[in-house]
Each structure stands twice: as C-alpha cells, then as structure tokens.
Scaffold this active site. Structure first.
Site, PDB file in Angstrom:
ATOM      1  N   GLU A   1      -1.122  -8.369   5.155  1.00  0.00           N
ATOM      2  CA  GLU A   1      -0.998  -8.546   6.609  1.00  0.00           C
ATOM      3  C   GLU A   1      -2.362  -8.528   7.294  1.00  0.00           C
ATOM      4  O   GLU A   1      -2.458  -8.818   8.482  1.00  0.00           O
ATOM      5  CB  GLU A   1      -0.073  -7.470   7.204  1.00  0.00           C
ATOM      6  CG  GLU A   1      -0.637  -6.065   7.326  1.00  0.00           C
ATOM      7  CD  GLU A   1      -0.783  -5.302   6.007  1.00  0.00           C
ATOM      8  OE1 GLU A   1      -0.555  -5.888   4.935  1.00  0.00           O
ATOM      9  OE2 GLU A   1      -1.153  -4.115   6.058  1.00  0.00           O
TER      10      GLU A   1
ATOM     11  N   HIS B   1      -3.239  -5.234   1.226  1.00  0.00           N
ATOM     12  CA  HIS B   1      -2.687  -5.465   2.572  1.00  0.00           C
ATOM     13  C   HIS B   1      -2.653  -6.960   2.915  1.00  0.00           C
ATOM     14  O   HIS B   1      -3.586  -7.454   3.547  1.00  0.00           O
ATOM     15  CB  HIS B   1      -3.554  -4.735   3.606  1.00  0.00           C
ATOM     16  CG  HIS B   1      -3.435  -3.258   3.557  1.00  0.00           C
ATOM     17  ND1 HIS B   1      -2.571  -2.547   4.360  1.00  0.00           N
ATOM     18  CD2 HIS B   1      -4.059  -2.350   2.783  1.00  0.00           C
ATOM     19  CE1 HIS B   1      -2.675  -1.264   4.099  1.00  0.00           C
ATOM     20  NE2 HIS B   1      -3.573  -1.112   3.145  1.00  0.00           N
TER      21      HIS B   1
ATOM     22  N   CYS C   1       0.823  -1.210   0.000  1.00  0.00           N
ATOM     23  CA  CYS C   1       0.000   0.000   0.000  1.00  0.00           C
ATOM     24  C   CYS C   1       0.861   1.267   0.000  1.00  0.00           C
ATOM     25  O   CYS C   1       1.508   1.546  -0.995  1.00  0.00           O
ATOM     26  CB  CYS C   1      -0.997  -0.048   1.150  1.00  0.00           C
ATOM     27  SG  CYS C   1      -2.417   0.980   0.823  1.00  0.00           S
TER      28      CYS C   1
HETATM   29  N1  GLN Z   1      -3.185   6.176  -0.297  1.00  0.00           N
HETATM   30  C1  GLN Z   1      -2.420   6.247   0.921  1.00  0.00           C
HETATM   31  C2  GLN Z   1      -1.259   7.235   0.788  1.00  0.00           C
HETATM   32  O1  GLN Z   1      -1.196   7.993  -0.119  1.00  0.00           O
HETATM   33  C3  GLN Z   1      -1.915   4.879   1.324  1.00  0.00           C
HETATM   34  C4  GLN Z   1      -3.045   4.098   1.924  1.00  0.00           C
HETATM   35  C5  GLN Z   1      -2.633   2.906   2.760  1.00  0.00           C
HETATM   36  O2  GLN Z   1      -1.445   2.613   2.978  1.00  0.00           O
HETATM   37  N2  GLN Z   1      -3.622   2.217   3.307  1.00  0.00           N
HETATM   38  O3  GLN Z   1      -0.409   7.310   1.616  1.00  0.00           O
END
Ligand code: GLN
Length: 197
Positions: free
Chosen positions: A181, A179, A84
C-alpha cells in the site's frame, strides 16, 4: 462487491487508497469499508489486514469480537490479505516474544513467524522482489518487518529474503511481510482483487 479493511490501528487509509486506485484502473466498482466493530466483516467479500502493531491489533480484534468473524471469512473461502503486522496475525505460531507476551494470533495460516525478523539489523529497506505471479520484480518496502520462519506443506512460498519467507499464500489467504500500500505499483492489489473475480 464489498472489500473490508480492518481499521483498528495501522496504515488503513493507504490500503483504502491503493484499493480505490487499483479498482479505478480496472474499471471496477466496489464498496470499501473500514472495520472497527463487530458485525461488518460478515458482509464483506474480501478482507485486508493492514500493518501496524500486531499486539495491539490482536488484542482489539478479540475484544471487539472481530477475530471470530475473520475466521468465518477464511472458512467461506473469501480472499484475505495480511500485510506486515497482518502477516503476524494470520500465523498459527510465533516466536518467543509472541509466547512471552501471550500475544493472540488468528492462526489462519500454517506458519510460524518472527515478529521482528528484520527489525534490529535493518529497520526499514526497499528491495526488488521476484514474485511468481509477476513478470518483473516488485519494489517492496519493508518496515520493522516480520518474516515467516516455517511453513506447513499447504503453504505456497512466494518469496524469500535469505532464509526468511516474506510472501506466502495458503488457499484464499495471502501474507506479505512488506507494504504494497506504500508504493504506487498496483500489481499486488491487482493480484488480490483477481481472486474475487
Ligand atoms: N513488527 C511489527 C509488529 O510486531 C509489525 C511492523 C509493521 O506492521 N510495520 O507488530
């Protein structure tokens, strides 16, 4: 064997627990260390960059002097997994939001990201994702997820949703928009740990 989880901000404990579960399931023993300061990354055999808020994470990685150490891990060919916000930080290039805010990216993958590729339309969702290294689909959890918009020729695309790349790897670096995890399925962490053996 020592696995580092960048612990400046974000879903750190979930990654630590997922790694512990996966290692236990394989009968393997490893030190899992959480990293908030300079000096620990160089002793790691593999690194996880968790989700969180990529602007904050990027800023603190620089301020604490950890960013350069992560670059060295990449250069040494050790496995790195970014999930992410981690996928955002691994990229070389970002969208106009990244440019406008002068957000710092680590640039370890030849990718361009959209920070909030799925944010507006669908804040969070789960989907069955096919991945080339798995026999059956993986239930992937997306939360305000980014996506990879473009990838260079050295990047292997592992999964897409519509036009957006949501899983990719380049050499020893693995980037996931979701994710792993947050689900009990250990197969992604297994894939990551396989790179160590
Ligand atoms: N979109 C988020 C960002 O720009 C990341 C989201 C996440 O890690 N759940 O940091």
């Amino acid at each position: 064997m020592r696995i580092g989880v960048i612990a400046i901000q974000g879903d750190v404990s979930e990654h630590v627990e997922a790694l512990e579960r996966t290692l236990a399931g394989r009968g393997q023993v490893a030190d899992i260390v959480t990293i908030r300061h300079k000096g620990i990354v160089p002793g790691c055999d593999a690194l996880v960059l968790p989700g969180g808020e990529s602007t904050t994470l990027g800023k603190l990685l620089i301020r604490e002097g950890i960013a350069g150490e992560i670059q060295d891990i990449k250069n040494a060919g050790k496995p790195i997994m970014g999930t992410c916000a981690g996928l955002i930080l691994l990229a070389k290039r970002g969208d106009e939001q990244v440019a406008r805010t002068h957000q710092h990216l680590l640039g370890l993958m030849d990718t361009r990201v959209n920070r909030n590729a799925f944010g507006r339309q669908r804040e969070s969702f789960e989907t069955e994702l096919g991945l080339p290294f798995l026999d059956t689909p993986y239930n992937a959890v997306f939360i305000r997820a980014p996506g990879i918009v473009d990838a260079g020729k050295d990047v292997t695309v592992l999964a897409r949703i519509d036009d957006m790349i949501v899983a990719a790897e380049q050499g020893n670096v693995l980037a996931l928009a979701f994710h792993p995890e947050l689900t009990p399925d250990p197969r992604i962490h297994q894939y990551f740990l396989d790179k160590l053996s």
